[in-house]
Design an enzyme around this catalytic site. Sequence first.
Site, short mmCIF file in Angstrom:
data_model
loop_
_atom_site.label_atom_id
_atom_site.label_comp_id
_atom_site.label_asym_id
_atom_site.label_seq_id
_atom_site.Cartn_x
_atom_site.Cartn_y
_atom_site.Cartn_z
CB SER A 1 -0.95 -0.11 1.43
OG SER A 1 -1.35 1.21 1.49
CE1 TYR B 1 -3.64 -1.96 5.60
CE2 TYR B 1 -2.91 0.27 4.81
CZ TYR B 1 -3.44 -1.17 4.47
OH TYR B 1 -3.74 -1.26 3.22
N1 LIG Z 1 -8.91 -0.49 -0.26
C1 LIG Z 1 -7.80 0.18 -0.34
O1 LIG Z 1 -7.89 1.70 -0.55
C2 LIG Z 1 -6.39 -0.33 -0.20
C3 LIG Z 1 -5.21 0.52 -0.56
C4 LIG Z 1 -3.99 0.23 -0.24
C5 LIG Z 1 -3.80 -1.31 -0.19
N2 LIG Z 1 -4.92 -2.19 0.12
C6 LIG Z 1 -4.46 -3.85 0.06
O2 LIG Z 1 -5.21 -4.49 -0.47
C7 LIG Z 1 -5.65 -5.58 -0.23
C8 LIG Z 1 -7.01 -6.06 -0.35
O3 LIG Z 1 -7.76 -5.17 0.48
P1 LIG Z 1 -9.39 -4.63 0.11
O4 LIG Z 1 -9.43 -3.11 0.18
O5 LIG Z 1 -9.65 -5.55 -1.18
O6 LIG Z 1 -10.14 -5.26 1.43
P2 LIG Z 1 -11.10 -6.21 1.63
O7 LIG Z 1 -12.35 -6.06 0.59
O8 LIG Z 1 -11.39 -6.00 2.90
O9 LIG Z 1 -10.37 -7.45 1.04
C9 LIG Z 1 -9.53 -8.18 2.12
C10 LIG Z 1 -9.51 -9.29 1.54
O10 LIG Z 1 -8.67 -10.50 2.35
C11 LIG Z 1 -9.14 -11.40 3.06
N3 LIG Z 1 -8.67 -11.74 4.32
C12 LIG Z 1 -8.73 -11.08 5.26
N4 LIG Z 1 -7.98 -11.35 6.50
C13 LIG Z 1 -7.65 -12.91 5.81
C14 LIG Z 1 -7.02 -14.19 6.52
N5 LIG Z 1 -6.74 -13.80 7.95
N6 LIG Z 1 -7.00 -15.04 5.64
C15 LIG Z 1 -7.28 -15.30 4.42
N7 LIG Z 1 -7.87 -14.14 3.96
C16 LIG Z 1 -8.06 -12.94 4.52
C17 LIG Z 1 -10.91 -11.08 3.20
O11 LIG Z 1 -11.51 -12.29 3.00
P3 LIG Z 1 -12.02 -12.99 4.36
O12 LIG Z 1 -12.55 -12.08 5.33
O13 LIG Z 1 -13.00 -13.94 3.74
O14 LIG Z 1 -11.21 -14.04 4.75
C18 LIG Z 1 -10.85 -10.46 2.02
O15 LIG Z 1 -11.06 -11.29 0.94
C19 LIG Z 1 -5.08 -5.62 1.31
O16 LIG Z 1 -3.78 -5.97 1.41
C20 LIG Z 1 -5.19 -4.15 1.54
O17 LIG Z 1 -4.31 -3.89 2.78
C21 LIG Z 1 -5.92 -1.75 -0.01
#
Ligand SMILES: NC(=O)c1ccc[n+]([C@@H]2O[C@H](COP(=O)([O-])OP(=O)(O)OC[C@H]3O[C@@H](n4cnc5c(N)ncnc54)[C@H](OP(=O)(O)O)[C@@H]3O)[C@@H](O)[C@H]2O)c1
Length: 245
Positions: A132, A145
Amino acid sequence: VTGASTGIGRAAALALAEKGWMVAATARSEKNLAELSARTANCKGQIHAYAGDVTDRNRVLEQVRHIETEMGPIDLAILNAGTHRPMPAAEFSSDTLRQLFEVNVMGVAHGLEAILPSMIDRRSGRVMIVASVAGYSGLPMASAYGATKAALINMAEAMHPELRRLGVILQLINPGFVKTPLTDNNDFPMPFLISAEEAASAIIKGLESDRFEISFPWFFTRLLKLARMLPYSIYFRIIRGLVRP
Ligand SMILES: NC(=O)c1ccc[n+]([C@@H]2O[C@H](COP(=O)([O-])OP(=O)(O)OC[C@H]3O[C@@H](n4cnc5c(N)ncnc54)[C@H](OP(=O)(O)O)[C@@H]3O)[C@@H](O)[C@H]2O)c1
């Protein structure tokens, strides 16, 4: 694709299946994964669900063996599973820090340990680590984070040149704000917010190159890169404006 049940991972898995890839999708939510896999009935490719928790090392190793037995060697791994919890400095908690490191850093580490040996043996394969822009430099409320994402960035920088010599491409994905369940709870304006589908298409575009870092949206990520080059006196003067009373 890890973390494929919602958000960026889900959108990336669907975009890959539409392009004809055979995708192994993992996350903890079996229900969401089953729904996702059903969505690929009319796609060129397919999504197969493998539910599991990335913090469980043995489970990840077993899942990867299972996937490679059923679907063949993994050509591309998108290590995307992650979580976020804001941590104000006044509520600093080693428990929060540990929990975020378990998912965001150790979850990726378990994936790497499971897939790299076979990619190195074959001298082929591509791994994308989702970090990120929060890992570029410290931001208020993101001490836990941001630390996990800074760790991933440093780890990927360290491994990239060695893996390249071994025939494996390691890429770092640094998104800005993306509208997903992870950011839906944010109660502050998110500049340059993009959709999960836009994030997925930037990731898919990244597959066409061997570029180390894929960051998006372009303008926001360049601004943050400039900010991290500032002397601390100026950097903190700007960042203090974001600190809540
Ligand atoms: N959204 C943003 O603005 C943003 C910005 C920069 C980086 N990111 C990064 O992008 C990635 C995806 O984030 P997102 O925004 O798409 O969030 P999200 O919709 O909350 O997705 C997170 C995913 O990770 C899975 N997960 C969480 N804990 C887990 C565990 N212990 N074991 C296996 N799976 C797990 C969740 O599924 P389950 O709950 O079903 O396990 C879900 O599929 C993350 O690494 C986040 O830090 C996001």
